[in-house]
Design an enzyme around this catalytic site. Structure first.
Site, PDB file in Angstrom:
ATOM      1  N   ARG A 205      -3.292  -0.374   5.584  1.00 18.80           N
ATOM      2  CA  ARG A 205      -3.916  -1.477   4.837  1.00 18.80           C
ATOM      3  C   ARG A 205      -3.016  -2.682   4.626  1.00 18.80           C
ATOM      4  NH1 ARG A 205      -5.355   2.215  -0.036  1.00 18.80           N
ATOM      5  NH2 ARG A 205      -3.385   3.051   0.775  1.00 18.80           N
TER       6      ARG A 205
ATOM      7  N   ASP B 150      -9.015   3.635   1.701  1.00 14.76           N
ATOM      8  CA  ASP B 150      -7.872   3.979   2.553  1.00 14.76           C
ATOM      9  C   ASP B 150      -8.382   4.561   3.874  1.00 14.76           C
ATOM     10  OD1 ASP B 150      -5.600   4.849   3.779  1.00 14.76           O
ATOM     11  OD2 ASP B 150      -4.750   5.777   1.984  1.00 14.76           O
TER      12      ASP B 150
ATOM     13  N   CYS C  84       0.859  -1.189   0.000  1.00 14.56           N
ATOM     14  CA  CYS C  84       0.000   0.000   0.000  1.00 14.56           C
ATOM     15  C   CYS C  84       0.890   1.233   0.000  1.00 14.56           C
ATOM     16  CB  CYS C  84      -0.980  -0.004   1.171  1.00 14.56           C
ATOM     17  SG  CYS C  84      -0.229   0.148   2.807  1.00 14.56           S
TER      18      CYS C  84
HETATM   19  P1  4NP Z   1      -1.766   3.030   4.123  1.00 11.52           P
HETATM   20  O1  4NP Z   1      -2.381   4.400   4.643  1.00 11.52           O
HETATM   21  O2  4NP Z   1      -1.255   3.304   2.711  1.00 11.52           O
HETATM   22  O3  4NP Z   1      -2.929   2.120   4.119  1.00 11.52           O
HETATM   23  O4  4NP Z   1      -0.669   2.629   5.063  1.00 11.52           O
HETATM   24  C1  4NP Z   1      -1.685   5.620   4.597  1.00 11.52           C
HETATM   25  C2  4NP Z   1      -0.715   5.890   5.539  1.00 11.52           C
HETATM   26  C3  4NP Z   1      -0.032   7.107   5.520  1.00 11.52           C
HETATM   27  C4  4NP Z   1      -0.361   8.031   4.552  1.00 11.52           C
HETATM   28  C5  4NP Z   1      -1.325   7.757   3.615  1.00 11.52           C
HETATM   29  C6  4NP Z   1      -1.994   6.535   3.629  1.00 11.52           C
HETATM   30  N1  4NP Z   1       0.313   9.266   4.543  1.00 11.52           N
HETATM   31  O5  4NP Z   1      -0.064  10.120   3.710  1.00 11.52           O
HETATM   32  O6  4NP Z   1       1.267   9.466   5.306  1.00 11.52           O
END
Ligand code: 4NP
Length: 157
Positions: free
Chosen positions: A14, A130, A8
């Site tokens: 996720r 997300d 991800c």
């Molecule tokens: P992930 O969620 O991709 O599911 O781990 C996110 C975690 C951090 C960020 C965006 C999505 N961020 O912008 O830092």
């Protein structure tokens, strides 16, 4: 041994949820020895950070990281995808199309058709929401669980 890397954007919500949901599922079914399962980020944003606390809390609601897989969930820190992952893993499983575009940038090509999207194993293909933005960690948990169940079925389990 089937090697699976979930991918991800940040590797704090996720993809680590997918990693531990599938590890829990394979452990409970007695098939964990058949699998090597990990997760990684396409971005550098969260490298070195642990699983995001609300994501960890959602796993804990289902007994994952409490009684089961406790040490592994506690120790997981975000890492970025690397070029060698393409050869190392059999399946590079994205949460959404954006992750696929980012993987293609890293790996250049997908000659062995290893890159796929988790919900495309189900009869409701699409992106996984997300929870960083939706804040609905329970919905994400259900989507990932459906994807992992469909993945195991596709693998013949
Ligand atoms: P992930 O969620 O991709 O599911 O781990 C996110 C975690 C951090 C960020 C965006 C999505 N961020 O912008 O830092």
């Amino acid at each position: 041994m089937i090697k699976i890397l979930f991918v991800c954007l940040g590797n704090i919500c996720r993809s680590p949820m997918a990693e531990f949901i599938l590890k829990d599922m394979t452990t409970r079914r007695g098939i964990a020895a058949d699998f090597s399962i990990a997760s990684a980020a396409t971005s550098n944003e969260e490298i070195g950070n642990g699983i995001y606390p609300p994501a960890k809390a959602e796993l804990a609601c289902h007994g994952i990281g409490t009684d089961r897989l406790r040490a592994e969930v506690a120790a997981k820190t975000a890492r970025r995808i690397r070029r060698s992952d393409y050869a190392e893993y059999d399946y590079l499983i994205a949460m959404e199309n954006f992750n696929i575009r980012n993987m293609m940038r890293e790996f250049g090509d997908d000659p062995e058709n290893k890159i796929c999207r988790l919900l495309d194993f189900t009869n409701r293909p699409g992106d996984i929401d997300d929870p960083w933005y939706t804040r609905k960690f329970d919905v994400t948990y259900e989507q990932i669980t459906a994807g992992c169940e469909a993945l195991l079925e596709k693998l013949g389990y």
